[in-house]
Design a protein around this motif. Structure first.
Motif, PDB file in Angstrom:
ATOM      1  N   SER A 158       0.846  -1.201   0.000  1.00  8.31           N
ATOM      2  CA  SER A 158       0.000   0.000   0.000  1.00  8.31           C
ATOM      3  C   SER A 158       0.877   1.245   0.000  1.00  8.31           C
ATOM      4  O   SER A 158       2.054   1.197   0.403  1.00  8.31           O
ATOM      5  N   ALA A 159       0.294   2.352  -0.455  1.00 11.14           N
ATOM      6  CA  ALA A 159       1.069   3.596  -0.526  1.00 11.14           C
ATOM      7  C   ALA A 159       0.152   4.801  -0.416  1.00 11.14           C
ATOM      8  O   ALA A 159      -1.048   4.735  -0.736  1.00 11.14           O
ATOM      9  N   GLU A 160       0.723   5.894   0.058  1.00  8.79           N
ATOM     10  CA  GLU A 160       0.077   7.215   0.005  1.00  8.79           C
ATOM     11  C   GLU A 160       0.654   7.946  -1.204  1.00  8.79           C
ATOM     12  O   GLU A 160       1.852   7.848  -1.491  1.00  8.79           O
ATOM     13  N   GLU A 194      -0.504  15.496  -0.013  1.00  7.68           N
ATOM     14  CA  GLU A 194      -1.097  14.161  -0.063  1.00  7.68           C
ATOM     15  C   GLU A 194      -2.493  14.228  -0.672  1.00  7.68           C
ATOM     16  O   GLU A 194      -3.320  15.040  -0.257  1.00  7.68           O
ATOM     17  N   ILE A 195      -2.800  13.356  -1.639  1.00  7.86           N
ATOM     18  CA  ILE A 195      -4.102  13.422  -2.301  1.00  7.86           C
ATOM     19  C   ILE A 195      -4.889  12.114  -2.234  1.00  7.86           C
ATOM     20  O   ILE A 195      -6.111  12.129  -2.394  1.00  7.86           O
ATOM     21  N   MET A 196      -4.224  10.968  -2.021  1.00  8.07           N
ATOM     22  CA  MET A 196      -4.984   9.710  -2.013  1.00  8.07           C
ATOM     23  C   MET A 196      -4.150   8.577  -1.448  1.00  8.07           C
ATOM     24  O   MET A 196      -2.944   8.710  -1.237  1.00  8.07           O
ATOM     25  N   GLY A 197      -4.817   7.429  -1.231  1.00  8.43           N
ATOM     26  CA  GLY A 197      -4.160   6.186  -0.877  1.00  8.43           C
ATOM     27  C   GLY A 197      -4.367   5.175  -1.986  1.00  8.43           C
ATOM     28  O   GLY A 197      -5.332   5.265  -2.756  1.00  8.43           O
ATOM     29  N   CYS A 198      -3.483   4.196  -2.071  1.00 15.81           N
ATOM     30  CA  CYS A 198      -3.581   3.219  -3.160  1.00 15.81           C
ATOM     31  C   CYS A 198      -2.821   1.955  -2.775  1.00 15.81           C
ATOM     32  O   CYS A 198      -2.177   1.887  -1.723  1.00 15.81           O
ATOM     33  N   GLY A 199      -2.874   0.964  -3.666  1.00 18.53           N
ATOM     34  CA  GLY A 199      -2.114  -0.256  -3.447  1.00 18.53           C
ATOM     35  C   GLY A 199      -2.603  -1.381  -4.332  1.00 18.53           C
ATOM     36  O   GLY A 199      -3.602  -1.247  -5.053  1.00 18.53           O
ATOM     37  N   MET A 200      -1.889  -2.516  -4.284  1.00 18.92           N
ATOM     38  CA  MET A 200      -2.291  -3.712  -5.012  1.00 18.92           C
ATOM     39  C   MET A 200      -3.335  -4.469  -4.188  1.00 18.92           C
ATOM     40  O   MET A 200      -3.169  -4.631  -2.969  1.00 18.92           O
ATOM     41  N   VAL A 201      -4.403  -4.912  -4.825  1.00 19.15           N
ATOM     42  CA  VAL A 201      -5.504  -5.569  -4.114  1.00 19.15           C
ATOM     43  C   VAL A 201      -4.982  -6.833  -3.425  1.00 19.15           C
ATOM     44  O   VAL A 201      -4.320  -7.686  -4.051  1.00 19.15           O
TER      45      VAL A 201
END
Length: 339
Positions: free
Chosen positions: A252-254, A277-284
């Motif tokens: 996961s990453a910001e 900072e605008i969002m969070g994300c990552g590999m499912v």
């Protein structure tokens, strides 16, 4: 004399007029400086003492009736004149239609949807009142998982399994349950968390979450997708991804975008770093794919999520998030003409 005044009372009661000129003539006759009422009042001193009371009451009655008659006739003629002016004058210009304005949340949401639609993402929606499975358990947050404390949830008191969704990831779960890969969708919507209301946070806000599931999807695909999005929305091409933790993605990453330090506002927004900072994300996470009936050995994917409200504050330089939900017309009219 009293009988003469009573005759005038009858005349006043029966009087009608179809023009303002006739009403004015009537007013002068009775209420003018040289009118009948002034003459009658002048006669008061000549009336016998035993008749003064009745004489005075009769004059007052005549004066009140004459005044009321003048006022009612004037009002009636004014209304008739106004009505004719509105409906009979065909050359009169039409009433201007007040154009509304899009809400800043709608403006930003539409911009985000348009950007992702260009690279093949469709839009999916789901219920705001959700169950525990779709909001938590299917997203790798089983009961008593400590990460549930990250989101202070509004539960329905009569049924602890029912709650107000804390993120639109629940929509992604429903979409994966009902659609086979490849999946490429974004899920905009309102979410709820039990947070203190202030200038920077609210108990309800809006999110857009994205999901891409297919064969051989990598973290590089995620980064390039977000690079395209930030360039299109903000006009900023420089981003960075910082390691983070989300229960439903691994790794996961910001995501930060380089906003710059050109103005005093830039220093304040970025706390002097230039990065925002605008969002969070990552590999499912493979567990999430399994829970939704997708084989993690064959498919992989990435997910991301961002707050529409925060982006609206940023893009439109709005200082208080509460303005977005107070429906102040003075505030909303500033966005008239925006798409």
């Amino acid at each position: 004399m009293i009988d003469k005044i009573k005759e005038h009372i009858v005349e006043v009661e029966q009087f009608t007029a179809d023009s303002k000129e006739a009403v004015e003539t009537f007013r002068i006759k009775y209420l003018g400086k040289k009118g009948l009422l002034k003459e009658f009042f002048a006669e008061f001193k000549n009336v016998a003492n035993d008749q003064k009371k009745e004489f005075g009451q009769t004059i007052n009655t005549l004066q009140k009736l004459a005044t009321d008659k003048v006022n009612s006739l004037k009002e009636s003629l004014d209304n008739t004149s106004e009505s004719q002016g509105v409906y009979n004058d065909l050359t009169r210009p039409g009433e201007p239609i007040e154009l509304g304005a899009r809400h800043p949340i709608s403006i930003v949401k539409n911009q985000i949807i348009e950007i992702f639609s260009r690279i093949g993402f469709n839009v999916s929606e789901g219920p705001e009142i959700e169950d525990d499975w779709h909001n938590f358990t299917a997203l790798n947050l089983p009961e008593y998982h400590p990460a549930r404390d990250m989101q202070d949830t509004f539960f329905i008191q009569t049924n602890p399994d029912i709650l107000l969704r804390t993120h639109t990831s629940s929509v992604q779960v429903r979409y994966m349950e009902n659609n086979k890969p490849p999946i490429r969708t974004i899920s905009p919507g309102r979410v709820y968390r039990n947070e203190a209301i202030s200038a920077r946070s609210h108990c309800f806000f809006h999110q857009v979450e994205g999901l891409y599931i297919d064969k051989n999807v990598s973290f590089a695909d995620l980064k390039q997708t977000l690079q395209f999005f930030t360039t299109e929305l903000f006009g900023k091409s420089k981003i960075r991804l910082r390691p983070s933790y989300f229960p439903f993605t691994e790794p996961s990453a910001e995501v930060d975008v380089y906003w710059g330090l050109e103005t005093e506002t830039d220093y304040r927004m970025t706390k002097g770093t230039g990065w925002l900072e605008i969002m969070g994300c990552g590999m499912v996470d493979p567990n999430v794919l399994n829970n939704c009936g997708i084989d993690p050995e064959e498919y992989s994917g990435f997910a991301f999520g961002m707050g529409i409200d925060r982006i609206a504050l940023l893009l439109h330089q709005i200082s208080d998030i509460r303005l977005l939900s107070e429906n102040d017309v003075r505030f909303l009219e500033q966005f008239r003409g925006a798409l």
